[in-house]
Design a protein around this motif. Sequence first.
Motif, PDB file in Angstrom:
ATOM      1  N   GLU A 357       0.674  -1.168  -0.049  1.00  0.00           N
ATOM      2  CA  GLU A 357      -0.039  -0.328   0.098  1.00  0.00           C
ATOM      3  C   GLU A 357       0.834   1.294   0.053  1.00  0.00           C
ATOM      4  N   LEU A 358       0.620   2.335  -0.643  1.00  0.00           N
ATOM      5  CA  LEU A 358       1.265   3.555  -0.764  1.00  0.00           C
ATOM      6  C   LEU A 358       0.784   4.390   0.372  1.00  0.00           C
ATOM      7  N   THR A 391      -3.087   5.653   1.184  1.00  0.00           N
ATOM      8  CA  THR A 391      -3.816   5.752   0.291  1.00  0.00           C
ATOM      9  C   THR A 391      -4.809   4.700  -0.130  1.00  0.00           C
ATOM     10  N   GLY A 392      -4.886   3.565   0.198  1.00  0.00           N
ATOM     11  CA  GLY A 392      -5.678   2.352  -0.193  1.00  0.00           C
ATOM     12  C   GLY A 392      -5.272   1.957  -1.555  1.00  0.00           C
ATOM     13  N   ASP A 393      -3.992   2.371  -2.246  1.00  0.00           N
ATOM     14  CA  ASP A 393      -3.847   2.078  -3.628  1.00  0.00           C
ATOM     15  C   ASP A 393      -2.514   1.099  -3.487  1.00  0.00           C
ATOM     16  N   LEU A 394      -2.446   0.266  -4.268  1.00  0.00           N
ATOM     17  CA  LEU A 394      -1.173  -0.604  -4.260  1.00  0.00           C
ATOM     18  C   LEU A 394      -0.385  -0.200  -5.408  1.00  0.00           C
ATOM     19  N   PHE A 395       0.740  -0.322  -4.805  1.00  0.00           N
ATOM     20  CA  PHE A 395       2.025   0.342  -5.743  1.00  0.00           C
ATOM     21  C   PHE A 395       3.401  -0.484  -5.653  1.00  0.00           C
ATOM     22  N   ARG A 396       4.255  -0.399  -6.373  1.00  0.00           N
ATOM     23  CA  ARG A 396       5.588  -0.861  -6.396  1.00  0.00           C
ATOM     24  C   ARG A 396       6.425   0.241  -6.644  1.00  0.00           C
ATOM     25  N   ALA A 407      -3.107  -1.209  -8.447  1.00  0.00           N
ATOM     26  CA  ALA A 407      -4.721  -1.254  -8.463  1.00  0.00           C
ATOM     27  C   ALA A 407      -5.230  -0.572  -7.120  1.00  0.00           C
ATOM     28  N   ARG A 408      -6.304  -0.359  -7.217  1.00  0.00           N
ATOM     29  CA  ARG A 408      -6.970   0.072  -5.666  1.00  0.00           C
ATOM     30  C   ARG A 408      -7.068  -1.536  -4.913  1.00  0.00           C
ATOM     31  N   SER A 421      -4.301  -7.411 -11.455  1.00  0.00           N
ATOM     32  CA  SER A 421      -4.541  -5.936 -11.418  1.00  0.00           C
ATOM     33  C   SER A 421      -5.176  -5.811 -12.650  1.00  0.00           C
ATOM     34  N   PRO A 422      -6.660  -5.146 -12.456  1.00  0.00           N
ATOM     35  CA  PRO A 422      -7.330  -4.665 -13.710  1.00  0.00           C
ATOM     36  C   PRO A 422      -6.498  -3.923 -14.613  1.00  0.00           C
TER      37      PRO A 422
END
Length: 516
Positions: A357-358, A391-396, A407-408, A421-422
């Motif tokens: 998660e970011l 943020t609830g957003d997935l990041f790398r 993705a969210r 990931s969509p």
Amino acid sequence: MRLETSLFAQAMQRPDKLALVADGQRLSYAQLAHRVRRLAAGFEAHGIQPGDRVLILLDNGIDAVCCFFALWAVGAIPCPLHPTVKAEKLGQIAASTEPFAIIGLARQREAMQAARQTAGLRCALIVAGGQERPPGTLLDLNELLSDDVHDEAVGGRKESELALVIHTSGSTGTPKGVMLTHANVDFTCRAIVDYLGNSCEDVILSVLPLSFGYGMTQMVTAFMVGATLVLEKSFAYPRVILKTLGEEKVTGLPLVPAMAGMLTGMSDLQPGFLPHLRYVTSAAAALPPAVADRLQSLLPSAKLFIMYGQTECIRATYLDPAERAARPLSVGKPLPGTGADILDEAGNPLPAGAVGELALRGPHVMVGYWQQEALTAGALETTADGPRYRTGDLFRADQDGFLYFIARKDDIIKTRGEKVSPQEVERVLHAHDGVLEAAVEGVDDALFGQVIKAHVVLRTGFALSPRELLRHCADHLEDYMIPKFIEFHEALPRTTSGKIRLSLLNETASAQEQVA
């Protein structure tokens, strides 16, 4: 610095410079600042005080701009909403914010009256737009323009005070009032000005609603540097916008991906047809690399800035255009003076390459959600470096610190024991020459848990079958990522901020075909 200060400073420094083009009018900085001061004096005379909330339901235009700056000048808090907001949602927001007034257009009076009644308030209803005042409306915005105006700036206001409460529904549909201070917005907008290289020579055209953080920043950044802001109400008539871009010699154009798709879908446009355009920005949703490439080919002299942000911080990252070819999937690095962490479920930092998660740190992070302490506590946490927003957003992140949106968290599709990931599937769909728009979701399946369903809009003139598109996906995706269903549409439903919202689809009006 407080946000109204920039406008008044520009009016002193370059009074005759063109500030705003909207509603068929052209206002200099001196004219705009004077109108703002007249409205601020009128607001004060009618009882608006520092800290009062005022709901604004206006289209892009002179009245909306003046309302923002006049309210800031008296220390009040604009709460902008899209003018199409429905009475039920407006009532919920009014009950929470307890506004001194609701400012809207004559066509919105029934919704405004219903919201006031639902909320059990006696707030003023103010009609803008220069229209005849309808029955039951207390005030007309033009009647508030006072002639008793002093041109000196109002002192004593602090940048730590709230500048905005912007309501966002997010993925839940429940309105959340994001509280941003003058300092929050000022910091973010100065960072944007810096990386875009904005100056008084710029002409910025925006169709993005001022109720949307991305749209509001166009107004603030333009007036920070003495640029000219050209406001249009929407992108509903692209040919009209293109004509204006040429006539006004626009240098800066903020887009959302849907607008980019529409532009690149116009087969009669020639590369370089907007020679004055210096830069284009894209935010609000992921811009597929294939669309970005088409846009850059159409606008070869313009720098393309890919950006990421949320209402809770307005802007979080940007990708230097020089890096886009090497990192086409990246949204760049955090704004200077801010930080970003990729966290696991326990809140521990993850190494480069790992997905988590970011979380964002810095002066741009909101102070919380209006009267929603539990939500605030779940989104903000205290660290040694100050508040950090989850943020609830997935990041790398890669080894060089560039960030990549995955993705969210709630949008991840779990199929055949794998996580998809969509956005990764959508990128492949967009890479097909016949696809104008694409959105992917997971649908329940008794055997696999979920299977992937793709919603597609084809480019004009293309005839494409589901099986042809399936073969294209099979050439570029692993087996478990290939859509099980493909559904064609004439258009995909969007929120007022330009994001695709698949939950709004009327499935009975579309034809679904199973392809595997």
